[in-house]
Design an enzyme around this catalytic site. Structure first.
Site, mmCIF file in Angstrom:
data_model
loop_
_atom_site.group_PDB
_atom_site.id
_atom_site.type_symbol
_atom_site.label_atom_id
_atom_site.label_comp_id
_atom_site.label_asym_id
_atom_site.label_seq_id
_atom_site.Cartn_x
_atom_site.Cartn_y
_atom_site.Cartn_z
ATOM 1 N N HIS A 191 0.850 -1.193 0.000
ATOM 2 C CA HIS A 191 0.000 0.000 0.000
ATOM 3 C C HIS A 191 0.881 1.237 0.000
ATOM 4 O O HIS A 191 1.500 1.577 1.001
ATOM 5 C CB HIS A 191 -0.930 0.020 1.214
ATOM 6 C CG HIS A 191 -2.068 0.998 1.082
ATOM 7 N ND1 HIS A 191 -1.908 2.287 0.607
ATOM 8 C CD2 HIS A 191 -3.392 0.858 1.356
ATOM 9 C CE1 HIS A 191 -3.087 2.897 0.599
ATOM 10 N NE2 HIS A 191 -3.994 2.064 1.045
ATOM 11 N N GLU A 321 -11.938 -2.284 -4.169
ATOM 12 C CA GLU A 321 -12.056 -0.823 -4.046
ATOM 13 C C GLU A 321 -11.314 -0.160 -5.203
ATOM 14 O O GLU A 321 -10.448 0.695 -4.997
ATOM 15 C CB GLU A 321 -11.467 -0.367 -2.701
ATOM 16 C CG GLU A 321 -11.949 -1.238 -1.531
ATOM 17 C CD GLU A 321 -11.503 -0.750 -0.172
ATOM 18 O OE1 GLU A 321 -12.372 -0.520 0.671
ATOM 19 O OE2 GLU A 321 -10.272 -0.598 0.051
ATOM 20 N N CYS A 417 -10.775 4.613 7.967
ATOM 21 C CA CYS A 417 -9.820 5.464 7.263
ATOM 22 C C CYS A 417 -10.415 6.798 6.840
ATOM 23 O O CYS A 417 -9.724 7.813 6.820
ATOM 24 C CB CYS A 417 -9.244 4.734 6.050
ATOM 25 S SG CYS A 417 -10.470 4.168 4.874
#
Lengths: 655, 655
Positions: A191, A321, A417
């Site tokens: 990430h 996502e 988040c």
């Protein structure tokens, strides 16, 4: 050894002070509600909210108490994002109580840091022997990145560098593990985040090694032999998530399918993508790396011209996502995660550093005023993670293909988040208003503010007042320390049909000196010079590219930067029965009754009356349509007046 | 003990011989291609096809060879469905080779049957100790049901009762395990099928106990304490599928959330639902159980009036292959499984036994001519499992929310339920043409055929010729053994605006004697009496109920029983750019070049030209539309001319 800061092009970053009625309300909401509320959730003190355990993890890692790690492997990053937002907040408004809280957490973090500089509570508590063995899934560098961002923000706001020192030690540790040298991992995080964070650390410290580490991570991504692939094979093709064996590693998911310079399309997890593009663009700006710059332009163009919702949302699918492909922008099965639009704003800001092109600011404005602003409820305590452009509440609960879309904002998330990301964006909004290239100041966002900078070798203060988003009247007052020549560039928004500009009362021909979407005014400026800008702000229709199948034969309403929507609260359901008249005009009224007050738009339309339907489920005769006045409200306000249908795109009559 | 067959109302089931150019082509395809091909796949002899292992499982269970069980827990049912189709095929056309193959398989099945009558290769080979311990997941009764259907079909066709005896022994075993008696399981299968099969066995044997066992399973379903729930708790809340612990058992999935008489909405897995409703309706017809009849009517009404696609597809979501809720019929994320529409046809036929209402036959015709027929390629070797009403091929591959939708028919499936289901429906189509109530013969489908039955106490032969689906000319010639009074009822299809009827050349007023959608002609019939029916068949528009949001502002084209669609092969893509003219007429031409020959429809419309688009992804000006001739072809033919876009619903111009 490495280059010094002077070797790289260090464009000044301009931070204004926001003085804007519209935005200060939201910034205060972030300061007064979101940050304190999140502090409580991090400490598991909010009744009814899902347990965070983020502070508890640090307390265990610090040896203050015993217990197990709980939460996501990236749970630490919630603490980091809170600290970063706290830093920005303190830079706007000193607050002893907040600073005390932040110092307390930083003290805790210091205690949780390992003797070798390593910082990550998951691997400290739960799997001490497994550090750096699963970069693909475990977010170690990602968490470090967020703490670096926090450290810089907190140091800039308070001058306190304790967290910065902690993170410099952590980076030193990272440098001992990763890098071009022998025996070091040629890896990078699953990430992206550390890349952009290291560039912030570079800017703050002036230490070129941080830029170079960022560059290493960026350059290494997608190279063969493939680091993440090799790592995955070494651990028996297991995923961290559930430990199950995977058929195949999806390299597009984290944009490691190709070296970054060879990428041409936005693919995979949208947040990861834009965090990476952000770092790429800033690195290109700092190093003058033209190949990297061109890669950023290609990715930008694909994203903005083919894969972005009208609201500035990105990511068309819940699965991963992720982006899907060009022109695939379904309104109801959409993802358009809040964090992805925030990342898009990060990316846009870096593109504006690379080149002053109004189109980058257009997207920044679009995402800010619509997707991002709409994600937060007016109470600051409820959020959308997914930001749909069309909602049928019953479908969200009863059709599994839409379970990820919520018709109402949720309290907080297990994967929390978005709310802290909104908080850190709002409290740092002052960084997004202006950019500078050479001696030209570019006004990218029309937000009331005060900026102090240097232009044409002279210290200059620029006051901006703005009636956005309701009216297009903007005034810039220029206060140079002494009369000086420099440029002021005013963005002509993509939604506008023109703008009127007066300098000290004298009209300028608006079409002159247009450069990449900005009207550049170059002259000798003296104390108190006034630029008046009037951008006509009228409700108008928007249409989508014919290849964007989901919006075919439909129109949307936009007024200024605000995209509008229809809601069940104002219009009888089903909203799909409504059709706007092709020829009809719009009536715009500021409605105090809307949350915070807002301009509502009344439009002429037609609606199919279910009552006049004579068939069963299907029939030969179309139900008659009756004229109706349709009411549209700003998209960012949707879902603040109870649960109901909502749509941005509406059918339009006529051939 | 139990009642005898005389205690129940045994309505004769009418089986005609199909003599119809249009349908015989498909029936022959099933006979000449599907059945032989499937025989090879069951034996794992088709190169490139996924391994079935279904016959191998029987060989292992029979002790003919050693090895492991492979395939789904319900793999046996593929063998059963093949045998059933073989039976129907033999009833149409004797075929020594096919009969030899079937006898061979039946011999194998006999050897695989356990000494106590039990028959199931999974539990015989793999988990011998676990019979009847996981009714929820393991399909034991489901497989038994399919073999019962096969046994009856094969016995009826060939007179050979070996498989029937095998299955009677299996049912005897089932009776020893399940039932009201003490120590017997009060359970039922997770996948309904045994219920309808036992009623077939009852009809064939006249043994009331089979009806009563079916009734037990139907009545037991959804009762408290909940059998499947208890069973699931006893095995530690584990699912058979992957063995993972589940949070909750989804009782709606297999329609066990309520006792069947209390159910009012079609929910859960669509195939399970319609198989259950089929059994419920037939049981109500046989027993005169009015409460059960009313439950069937309620479920029918919900399904047909609120949850059915225009093509007769049912099931709006891939997740659980299930119904969602009223008016939720998305065209592109659709499920509409082939097997579910076949089950809907089963259900419709039983509803026609309960009451002669043309609306049941309307749905039967709709599902048959569109969803089911369209599932099979013109080569008989490729199938759709999911039957979408709108396809953008790239979205099927690149948007995970549409991965279940295929733009091209697939060769065969790992879960190969659809092709054999199509085969058994086509080869038994002769059972769906007529029903009888008292002395009235109801013509439900206009399919060329020959029927021999008894009406008004007289043996009657009815010849039907039909020009369906291309023209609406139908002729029935009545051949009574002697002149006799009885009724002949002709269905007025829901898509028609009226029909002309002549008896021996003399016009009847069509509106007279309309009963539940049939024109009933009661008179004394003599040898050679001729009924001529002319149902005008013109292409016309169809609209959806205003609550059906997915089809708002759109229209579809239908001609006779055939729903039409637009394909990329005939119209420039994207098809979403097309709009039909509100006022425009249709031109209908029989086109020999279409697979098998078909009537194509040309319509006046408009198309948005991407070339004239001046915006980026979004813009203020709508691209101009140009007049265009739109071409539509029957839905059942879609995807036979390469991969491309397809849509049933098309935007329509005007207010």
């Amino acid at each position: 050894m490495g280059k010094t800061v002077q070797d790289y092009h260090t464009q000044p970053l301009l931070t204004a002070a926001v003085r804007d009625e519209f935005w200060e309300r939201y910034i205060r909401l972030a300061q007064d509600v979101v940050i304190p509320y999140q502090y409580e959730t991090l400490h598991d003190r909010v009744e009814g909210a899902e347990l965070s355990h983020a502070i508890a993890n640090f307390e265990i890692a610090a040896g203050r108490k015993t217990g197990e790690f709980h939460g996501f492997v990236f749970q630490d990053s919630d603490v980091a994002k809170w600290l970063e937002a706290a830093g920005y907040s303190l830079s706007i408004r000193r607050d002893a109580e907040l600073e005390r809280k932040a110092d307390g957490i930083i003290e805790l973090i210091a205690e949780a840091q390992q003797p070798d500089g390593y910082l990550n509570t998951y691997f400290t508590i739960k799997e001490p022997g497994k550090r750096w063995t699963n970069l693909n899934d475990c977010h170690e560098l990602y968490c470090a990145g967020h703490f670096i961002e926090a450290a810089v923000a907190y140091a800039e706001a308070t001058g306190k560098e304790k967290l910065l020192q902690i993170m410099c030690r952590m980076v030193e540790h990272i440098e001992s593990v990763f890098g071009p040298g022998e025996g070091r991992l040629k890896g990078y995080d699953g990430h992206q985040e550390i890349e952009l964070a290291l560039l912030k650390l570079y800017r703050y410290t002036g230490e070129a090694r941080y830029l170079e580490l960022s560059q290493f991570f960026i350059d290494q991504r997608g190279q063969q032999p493939h680091f993440l692939q090799q790592e995955w094979e070494q651990r028996g093709q297991l995923s961290f998530w559930g430990g199950s064996r995977m058929e195949q590693l999806d390299l597009k998911y984290n944009q490691s399918h190709l070296p970054v310079r060879e990428q041409t399309e936005a693919v995979g997890h949208a947040v990861r993508a834009v965090y990476m593009y952000t770092a790429m663009a800033e690195l290109a700006a700092l190093t003058g790396d033209e190949a990297l710059h061109q890669a950023c332009v290609r990715l930008w163009d694909n994203l903005a011209d083919k894969q972005m919702y009208l609201t500035g949302g990105i990511g068309s699918t819940h699965a991963g996502e992720a982006f899907t492909f060009d022109y695939d922008l379904p309104n109801d099965t959409v993802y358009a995660e809040t964090c992805a639009s925030i990342g898009l704003i990060f990316f846009a800001r870096r593109m504006l550093m690379l080149a002053p092109q109004a189109r980058y600011a257009d997207v920044m404005e679009r995402a800010l005023y619509n997707n991002v602003l709409g994600s937060m409820a007016q109470d600051g305590k409820h959020y959308f993670y997914v930001n749909p452009l069309e909602v049928w509440p019953q479908a969200c609960s009863c059709n599994p293909g839409k379970h990820h879309v919520k018709a109402e904002r949720q309290g907080w998330f297990g994967c929390a988040c978005c709310p802290p990301n909104v908080a850190r964006l709002l409290t740092s909004l002052n960084q997004y208003i202006y950019t500078v290239h050479s001696d030209v100041l570019y006004a990218n966002l029309y937000i009331g503010s005060e900026l102090e900078t240097e232009l044409g070798g002279t210290a200059v203060r620029i006051e901006q007042t703005s009636s956005f988003p309701w009216e297009g009247a903007v005034k810039l007052t220029v206060h140079p320390a002494e009369a000086a020549e420099f440029g002021v560039a005013l963005r002509l928004p993509s939604w506008s049909t023109g703008m009127e500009i007066r300098v000290n009362g004298a009209s300028l021909a608006a079409a002159e000196n247009m450069e990449n979407g900005y009207r550049v005014i170059r002259r000798v400026w003296s104390e108190g010079d006034i630029i008046e800008v009037m951008i006509p702000m009228e409700a108008h229709r928007v249409y989508a590219h014919p290849n964007l199948r989901a919006d075919a034969h439909r129109t949307a309403i936009q007024r200024g930067p605000l995209v509008y929507c229809l809601e069940g609260a104002d219009n009888a359901e089903p909203l799909s029965s409504i059709m706007l008249s092709r020829q009809g005009g719009f009536k715009e009224v500021f409605d105090e009754a809307l949350p915070g007050g807002a301009v509502a738009v009344a439009a002429e339309g037609w609606r199919t009356e279910a009552g006049s339907w004579t068939g069963g489920l299907y029939g030969r005769e179309r139900a008659p349509r009756k004229p109706v006045t349709v009411r549209a409200v700003p998209y960012y306000l949707w879902g603040n007046r109870g649960s109901g249908e909502m749509t941005v795109w509406v059918a339009e009559s006529g051939v």
